[in-house]
Design a protein around this motif. Structure first.
Motif, PDB file in Angstrom:
ATOM      1  N   ILE A   1      15.743  56.182  -6.271  1.00 60.31           N
ATOM      2  CA  ILE A   1      15.026  54.912  -6.426  1.00 60.31           C
ATOM      3  C   ILE A   1      14.003  54.722  -5.308  1.00 60.31           C
ATOM      4  CG2 ILE A   1      15.328  52.400  -6.338  1.00 60.31           C
ATOM      5  CD1 ILE A   1      18.000  52.881  -7.887  1.00 60.31           C
ATOM      6  N   VAL A   2      14.389  55.034  -4.080  1.00 61.58           N
ATOM      7  CA  VAL A   2      13.469  54.883  -2.944  1.00 61.58           C
ATOM      8  C   VAL A   2      12.246  55.785  -3.111  1.00 61.58           C
ATOM      9  CG1 VAL A   2      13.195  55.348  -0.464  1.00 61.58           C
ATOM     10  CG2 VAL A   2      15.188  54.076  -1.285  1.00 61.58           C
ATOM     11  N   PHE A   3      12.477  57.072  -3.382  1.00 60.29           N
ATOM     12  CA  PHE A   3      11.349  57.999  -3.521  1.00 60.29           C
ATOM     13  C   PHE A   3      10.532  57.715  -4.781  1.00 60.29           C
ATOM     14  CE2 PHE A   3      13.980  60.740  -0.636  1.00 60.29           C
ATOM     15  CZ  PHE A   3      13.098  60.687   0.430  1.00 60.29           C
ATOM     16  N   SER A   4      11.194  57.250  -5.831  1.00 63.79           N
ATOM     17  CA  SER A   4      10.465  56.886  -7.048  1.00 63.79           C
ATOM     18  C   SER A   4       9.588  55.665  -6.799  1.00 63.79           C
ATOM     19  CB  SER A   4      11.436  56.608  -8.196  1.00 63.79           C
ATOM     20  OG  SER A   4      12.096  57.787  -8.560  1.00 63.79           O
ATOM     21  N   ALA A   5      10.082  54.732  -6.000  1.00 61.38           N
ATOM     22  CA  ALA A   5       9.283  53.553  -5.661  1.00 61.38           C
ATOM     23  C   ALA A   5       8.049  53.949  -4.848  1.00 61.38           C
ATOM     24  CB  ALA A   5      10.132  52.544  -4.896  1.00 61.38           C
ATOM     25  N   ILE A   6       8.224  54.890  -3.929  1.00 59.88           N
ATOM     26  CA  ILE A   6       7.071  55.383  -3.161  1.00 59.88           C
ATOM     27  C   ILE A   6       6.085  56.066  -4.109  1.00 59.88           C
ATOM     28  CG2 ILE A   6       6.318  57.014  -1.377  1.00 59.88           C
ATOM     29  CD1 ILE A   6       9.068  56.454   0.009  1.00 59.88           C
ATOM     30  N   GLY A   7       6.604  56.885  -5.038  1.00 57.97           N
ATOM     31  CA  GLY A   7       5.751  57.523  -6.041  1.00 57.97           C
ATOM     32  C   GLY A   7       5.043  56.499  -6.912  1.00 57.97           C
ATOM     33  N   LEU A   8       5.739  55.403  -7.260  1.00 57.50           N
ATOM     34  CA  LEU A   8       5.146  54.328  -8.051  1.00 57.50           C
ATOM     35  C   LEU A   8       3.963  53.711  -7.307  1.00 57.50           C
ATOM     36  CD1 LEU A   8       6.934  51.680 -10.130  1.00 57.50           C
ATOM     37  CD2 LEU A   8       5.409  50.879  -8.361  1.00 57.50           C
ATOM     38  N   VAL A   9       4.126  53.475  -6.014  1.00 55.93           N
ATOM     39  CA  VAL A   9       3.042  52.914  -5.204  1.00 55.93           C
ATOM     40  C   VAL A   9       1.858  53.884  -5.137  1.00 55.93           C
ATOM     41  CG1 VAL A   9       2.389  52.191  -2.856  1.00 55.93           C
ATOM     42  CG2 VAL A   9       4.548  51.395  -3.868  1.00 55.93           C
ATOM     43  N   ILE A  10       2.136  55.173  -4.955  1.00 57.18           N
ATOM     44  CA  ILE A  10       1.058  56.174  -4.913  1.00 57.18           C
ATOM     45  C   ILE A  10       0.315  56.195  -6.243  1.00 57.18           C
ATOM     46  CG2 ILE A  10       0.540  58.653  -4.782  1.00 57.18           C
ATOM     47  CD1 ILE A  10       2.999  58.876  -2.854  1.00 57.18           C
ATOM     48  N   GLU A  11       1.086  56.324  -7.326  1.00 55.76           N
ATOM     49  CA  GLU A  11       0.502  56.422  -8.668  1.00 55.76           C
ATOM     50  C   GLU A  11      -0.337  55.201  -9.015  1.00 55.76           C
ATOM     51  OE1 GLU A  11       2.356  56.051 -13.128  1.00 55.76           O
ATOM     52  OE2 GLU A  11       3.443  57.286 -11.688  1.00 55.76           O
ATOM     53  N   ASN A  12       0.221  54.025  -8.799  1.00 57.05           N
ATOM     54  CA  ASN A  12      -0.486  52.801  -9.170  1.00 57.05           C
ATOM     55  C   ASN A  12      -1.508  52.381  -8.128  1.00 57.05           C
ATOM     56  OD1 ASN A  12       0.718  52.031 -11.825  1.00 57.05           O
ATOM     57  ND2 ASN A  12       2.567  52.348 -10.608  1.00 57.05           N
ATOM     58  N   GLY A  13      -1.389  52.912  -6.915  1.00 54.91           N
ATOM     59  CA  GLY A  13      -2.416  52.671  -5.892  1.00 54.91           C
ATOM     60  C   GLY A  13      -3.743  53.307  -6.282  1.00 54.91           C
ATOM     61  N   VAL A  14      -3.670  54.505  -6.861  1.00 56.83           N
ATOM     62  CA  VAL A  14      -4.895  55.173  -7.340  1.00 56.83           C
ATOM     63  C   VAL A  14      -5.535  54.338  -8.447  1.00 56.83           C
ATOM     64  CG1 VAL A  14      -5.779  57.223  -8.538  1.00 56.83           C
ATOM     65  CG2 VAL A  14      -4.115  57.488  -6.685  1.00 56.83           C
ATOM     66  N   LEU A  15      -4.728  53.876  -9.392  1.00 53.40           N
ATOM     67  CA  LEU A  15      -5.239  53.046 -10.492  1.00 53.40           C
ATOM     68  C   LEU A  15      -5.780  51.720  -9.970  1.00 53.40           C
ATOM     69  CD1 LEU A  15      -5.646  52.686 -13.541  1.00 53.40           C
ATOM     70  CD2 LEU A  15      -3.320  51.750 -13.645  1.00 53.40           C
ATOM     71  N   TYR A  16      -5.089  51.117  -9.023  1.00 48.18           N
ATOM     72  CA  TYR A  16      -5.537  49.854  -8.432  1.00 48.18           C
ATOM     73  C   TYR A  16      -6.889  50.024  -7.751  1.00 48.18           C
ATOM     74  CZ  TYR A  16      -5.508  45.570  -5.647  1.00 48.18           C
ATOM     75  OH  TYR A  16      -5.835  44.364  -5.089  1.00 48.18           O
ATOM     76  N   ALA A  17      -7.031  51.089  -6.956  1.00 49.35           N
ATOM     77  CA  ALA A  17      -8.295  51.335  -6.252  1.00 49.35           C
ATOM     78  C   ALA A  17      -9.442  51.530  -7.242  1.00 49.35           C
ATOM     79  CB  ALA A  17      -8.167  52.550  -5.335  1.00 49.35           C
ATOM     80  N   ALA A  18      -9.189  52.268  -8.318  1.00 49.90           N
ATOM     81  CA  ALA A  18     -10.241  52.501  -9.314  1.00 49.90           C
ATOM     82  C   ALA A  18     -10.600  51.217 -10.048  1.00 49.90           C
ATOM     83  CB  ALA A  18      -9.781  53.562 -10.313  1.00 49.90           C
TER      84      ALA A  18
END
Length: 197
Positions: free
Chosen positions: A96-113
């Protein structure tokens, strides 16, 4: 200076090949589960966007959570089914912890775009969602295999022992050979003592 006299211990030539083969199989299994998870992620993302009025990043977070659940099942029961299963609470917590970090990375790219550059068309959202998944996947592969689904300790094979004749044999053969040699040495030692007397 002879070969192998450098003082460095190296693995047998076949050991490296085995490790590479094992890693390639692991990457293929991870890719199969991840590819199916990618399809789930993008399908849920586009479904949520088409049937709700949620903002793009919120729709993406929902899709990512659904894909995380799907991926956990695939990783635990397919990719890493041979890994340690003893600490499920620890495993789930780390996942869950690492998936949450992955979620932030994944959606951070989408958020920035979306909010940084204003790229918000359905095509652009899918492209940046896909890129975010790709970047997060690299992190997830490393973290899941290193921390979440820990490998069981390798059983070390007992080194092959040499018999008295100098050929490989079983440990019993070596001790038997040593026993014969020891008995022979004792007899010859007794004969020498008798000769002196």
């Amino acid at each position: 200076m002879g070969r192998g006299s450098s003082g460095l211990h190296s693995a047998p030539p076949g050991a490296l090949r085995l490790r590479i083969d094992h890693l390639l199989r692991e990457v293929a299994k991870f890719g199969a589960v991840g590819g199916a998870g990618l399809l789930v992620n993008l399908a849920v993302f586009n479904l949520v966007r088409s049937v709700t009025d949620l903002q793009v990043v919120r729709a993406s977070v929902i899709a990512t959570v659904v894909a995380i659940v799907f991926n956990y099942i695939g990783f635990r029961y397919f990719t890493y089914r041979d890994r340690d299963k003893s600490g499920r609470t620890r495993e789930m917590t780390l996942f869950i912890v690492f998936s949450a970090i992955g979620l932030v990375i994944e959606n951070g790219v989408l958020y920035a775009a979306t909010y940084g550059f204003g790229w918000d068309s359905p095509l652009q959202s899918n492209v940046f969602k896909f890129l975010g998944i790709g970047v997060a996947t690299l992190f997830r592969f490393w973290s899941y295999r290193s921390w979440v689904f820990k490998a069981l300790p390798q059983e070390t094979a007992a080194p092959q022992q040499v018999t008295a004749a100098g050929s490989p044999g079983t440990p019993g053969a070596r001790s038997g050979g040593a026993a014969h040699r020891s008995a022979g040495e004792t007899r010859s030692g007794r004969q020498r003592v008798k000769q002196r007397v």
